[in-house]
Design a protein around this motif. Structure first.
Motif, short mmCIF file in Angstrom:
data_model
loop_
_atom_site.label_atom_id
_atom_site.label_comp_id
_atom_site.label_asym_id
_atom_site.label_seq_id
_atom_site.Cartn_x
_atom_site.Cartn_y
_atom_site.Cartn_z
N GLU A 242 0.79 -1.23 0.08
CA GLU A 242 0.08 -0.10 0.02
C GLU A 242 0.94 1.39 -0.02
O GLU A 242 2.01 1.25 0.54
CB GLU A 242 -0.97 0.04 1.25
N VAL A 243 0.38 2.40 -0.59
CA VAL A 243 1.22 3.62 -0.70
C VAL A 243 1.29 4.25 0.66
O VAL A 243 2.42 4.67 0.99
CB VAL A 243 0.56 4.38 -1.88
N GLY A 244 0.22 4.62 1.21
CA GLY A 244 0.08 5.43 2.45
C GLY A 244 0.01 6.93 2.01
O GLY A 244 0.27 7.31 0.69
N ALA A 245 -0.44 7.72 2.87
CA ALA A 245 -0.56 8.89 2.77
C ALA A 245 0.36 10.16 2.47
O ALA A 245 0.24 10.88 1.77
CB ALA A 245 -1.26 9.73 4.17
N ASP A 246 1.52 9.80 3.44
CA ASP A 246 2.69 10.85 2.92
C ASP A 246 4.01 9.86 3.17
O ASP A 246 4.20 9.02 3.29
CB ASP A 246 2.70 11.86 4.12
N ALA A 247 5.03 10.93 2.99
CA ALA A 247 6.49 10.24 2.94
C ALA A 247 6.68 9.60 4.38
O ALA A 247 7.76 8.83 4.49
CB ALA A 247 7.59 11.44 2.66
N SER A 248 6.04 9.97 5.47
CA SER A 248 6.58 9.37 6.57
C SER A 248 5.82 8.05 6.89
O SER A 248 6.34 7.36 7.91
CB SER A 248 5.99 10.33 7.71
N VAL A 249 4.97 7.60 6.17
CA VAL A 249 4.34 6.40 6.11
C VAL A 249 4.94 5.21 5.55
O VAL A 249 5.15 5.27 4.26
CB VAL A 249 2.88 6.61 5.62
N ALA A 252 5.80 -2.87 6.19
CA ALA A 252 6.85 -4.00 6.32
C ALA A 252 7.26 -4.42 4.89
O ALA A 252 8.31 -4.73 4.79
CB ALA A 252 5.98 -5.15 7.05
N ASP A 253 6.52 -4.13 4.02
CA ASP A 253 6.87 -4.63 2.36
C ASP A 253 8.18 -3.77 2.00
O ASP A 253 9.00 -4.33 1.48
CB ASP A 253 5.78 -4.45 1.41
N GLU A 255 10.09 -2.04 4.17
CA GLU A 255 11.44 -2.38 4.95
C GLU A 255 11.94 -3.51 4.57
O GLU A 255 13.10 -3.58 4.36
CB GLU A 255 10.75 -2.54 6.13
N ALA A 256 11.14 -4.50 4.03
CA ALA A 256 11.69 -5.94 3.45
C ALA A 256 12.45 -5.69 2.23
O ALA A 256 13.58 -6.17 1.73
CB ALA A 256 10.44 -6.91 3.30
N VAL A 257 12.02 -4.82 1.21
CA VAL A 257 12.67 -4.28 -0.01
C VAL A 257 14.16 -3.57 0.34
O VAL A 257 15.08 -4.00 -0.17
CB VAL A 257 11.49 -3.69 -0.90
N ALA A 258 13.96 -2.67 1.36
CA ALA A 258 14.80 -1.94 1.78
C ALA A 258 16.19 -2.81 2.10
O ALA A 258 17.40 -2.58 1.75
CB ALA A 258 14.41 -0.77 2.70
N LYS A 259 15.70 -3.62 3.12
CA LYS A 259 16.81 -4.56 3.70
C LYS A 259 17.44 -5.53 2.42
O LYS A 259 18.62 -5.63 2.30
CB LYS A 259 16.29 -5.44 4.67
N ALA A 260 16.48 -5.94 1.74
CA ALA A 260 16.86 -7.01 0.52
C ALA A 260 17.93 -6.26 -0.37
O ALA A 260 18.87 -6.79 -0.72
CB ALA A 260 15.61 -7.61 -0.13
N VAL A 261 17.55 -5.21 -1.01
CA VAL A 261 18.35 -4.47 -1.99
C VAL A 261 19.57 -4.03 -1.53
O VAL A 261 20.67 -4.02 -2.24
CB VAL A 261 17.47 -3.33 -2.87
N THR A 262 19.61 -3.33 -0.12
CA THR A 262 20.69 -2.72 0.69
C THR A 262 21.62 -4.02 0.80
O THR A 262 22.96 -3.75 0.49
CB THR A 262 20.51 -2.04 1.68
N ALA A 263 21.28 -5.14 1.21
CA ALA A 263 22.17 -6.19 1.52
C ALA A 263 22.87 -6.81 0.18
O ALA A 263 23.89 -7.14 0.34
CB ALA A 263 21.17 -7.42 2.32
N ALA A 400 4.81 -14.33 -0.82
CA ALA A 400 3.83 -13.94 0.48
C ALA A 400 2.71 -13.33 0.17
O ALA A 400 1.26 -13.17 0.50
CB ALA A 400 4.49 -13.04 1.44
N HIS A 401 2.82 -12.21 -0.92
CA HIS A 401 1.79 -11.34 -1.33
C HIS A 401 0.56 -12.37 -2.11
O HIS A 401 -0.64 -12.17 -2.18
CB HIS A 401 2.21 -10.49 -2.39
#
Length: 411
Positions: A242-249, A252-253, A255-263, A400-401
């Protein structure tokens, strides 16, 4: 080569022929006349050959432009075949002259890997349960096999009772792959028609799109025309959820992608951790596509996610420069202001295709590699050409999706 350029080429060579006649005519009468005739004949022959080369190249360019379209017609198969046959008939010199509105020598000539390693997944005998994986697509063969097929293979292994099939939403790419490699990939309409003809009852659509953007919306618009032809239909989430309302939102998805691509980026760069890379003054810049769609806030959310995870040396950018703070110029300034002297560019895209190879790592002055290098404030700028789709943890997120969509079907 444009038609006006063909005319200029022919005119220039004709002028050369006339000049040759005038210049050689300055000698003795008999010998001068003979030399003039010979020179004029040679120049005329050269002009004729060049004109023929230009016309042959223009014909191929026109045929390529005819299939560089987003609409499939009854003539598409024949047009793809004709374009490839005309290209194959050109000499190497003629191939270098191919230039049209969208055509160039790379359309057929660029080596993007072995197409036979891919699987179009357009077979019939689907059964009652189909898992249709919908992607934008790419004409880069190696990337298509590693990223898109990688996701499809993982889904098929996870759900053996479902038949995994493929659809691309970019007809331009479908035509390119078909014309160059003879591989036929279904568009959305073809894939859904195939599902109906095969008597599929339960349909799950898993987009490989990054977010709820324009491509995702168009996919659903097409699917809406077919929903009543199946007993049940469910659409799984795109990669970032889901997109979310603004940049602060964030979610878990993301976060998972951020961890995966950075690693993956840290490992490929030879560091033990992001902290170790930061200590070596190395920044990672992940380049997404960008969009004017309201979903563009997803890129800002990914930057927030990186900061929340403590990845202060990771920056998010976009080719389209939307949102504005993800433009190449803005990211260069951000990396420079943070004091990093080494930069590693990597796509934040499911597929390492045209944008990764050209917009990010290309030789043109406007590529990200060229712009970061031209900034003159970094010791080194390197590229990792690798899509998200080949990362195992990303594949698990798609699994999972899909599972969540299956749960919806089961009530």
């Amino acid at each position: 080569m444009k038609k006006r350029n063909i005319r200029k080429t022919a005119a220039a060579l004709t002028a050369l022929a006339l000049c040759a006649g005038v210049l050689t005519g300055c000698g003795g009468a008999a010998s001068g006349t003979a030399s003039s005739v010979a020179a004029s004949s040679a120049a005329s022959s050269e002009a004729s050959d060049a004109d023929a080369d230009a016309l042959a190249a223009q014909n191929v360019a026109d045929l390529i432009d005819a299939i560089y379209v987003q609409q499939r017609t009854d003539d598409t198969d024949a047009q793809c075949e004709a374009a490839k046959a005309a290209w194959d008939a050109l000499t190497d010199a003629q191939k270098e002259l191919v230039e049209g509105e969208n055509a160039d020598p790379d359309y057929f000539g660029r080596d993007t890997g072995d197409a036979s390693k891919d699987d179009a997944r357009n077979a019939d005998e689907i059964g009652e349960n189909e898992l249709l994986v919908v992607s934008f697509g790419t004409s880069f063969n190696d990337s298509r096999a590693a990223d898109i097929k990688g996701i499809e293979d993982a889904l098929q292994a996870a759900y053996p009772d479902w038949s995994v099939r493929r659809a691309f939403t970019a007809q331009i790419i479908i035509n390119h792959v078909q014309a160059r490699d003879g591989e036929k990939i279904d568009n959305m309409q073809q894939a859904l028609d195939r599902a109906v003809a095969n008597g599929v009852k339960n349909l799950i659509v898993q987009p490989t799109h990054l977010m709820h953007g324009a491509e995702y919306d168009e996919m659903n618009e097409m699917l809406d025309q077919y929903r009543d032809k199946f007993e049940s239909v469910a659409v799984a989430e795109p990669l970032l959820g889901e997109v979310g309302a603004d940049a602060s939102v964030i979610n878990a998805d993301k976060e998972a992608v951020a961890k995966a691509v950075t690693a993956a980026a840290v490992k490929e760069a030879g560091y033990d951790s992001t902290a170790a890379a930061a200590a070596d003054k190395t920044a990672f810049v992940f380049m997404g596509h960008g969009t004017s769609h309201t979903a563009k806030v997803s890129y800002s959310q990914m930057q927030t996610t990186m900061q929340t995870l403590g990845y202060d040396n990771v920056f998010i950018g976009t080719v389209e420069g939307e949102p504005e703070d993800t433009s190449c110029e803005a990211v260069i300034e951000a990396v420079k202001a943070a004091g990093y002297t080494k930069v590693i560019l990597r796509p934040l895209m499911v597929v390492a295709g045209d944008h990764a190879n050209n917009d990010m790592a290309g030789e043109d002055a406007d590529s990200w590699l060229s712009q970061f290098t031209a900034a003159g404030c970094f010791e080194s700028v390197d590229c990792q050409i690798s899509g998200l789709g080949r990362i195992a943890d990303v594949q698990q997120l798609y699994i999972a999706h899909t599972k969540a969509a299956m749960d919806l079907l089961n009530g």
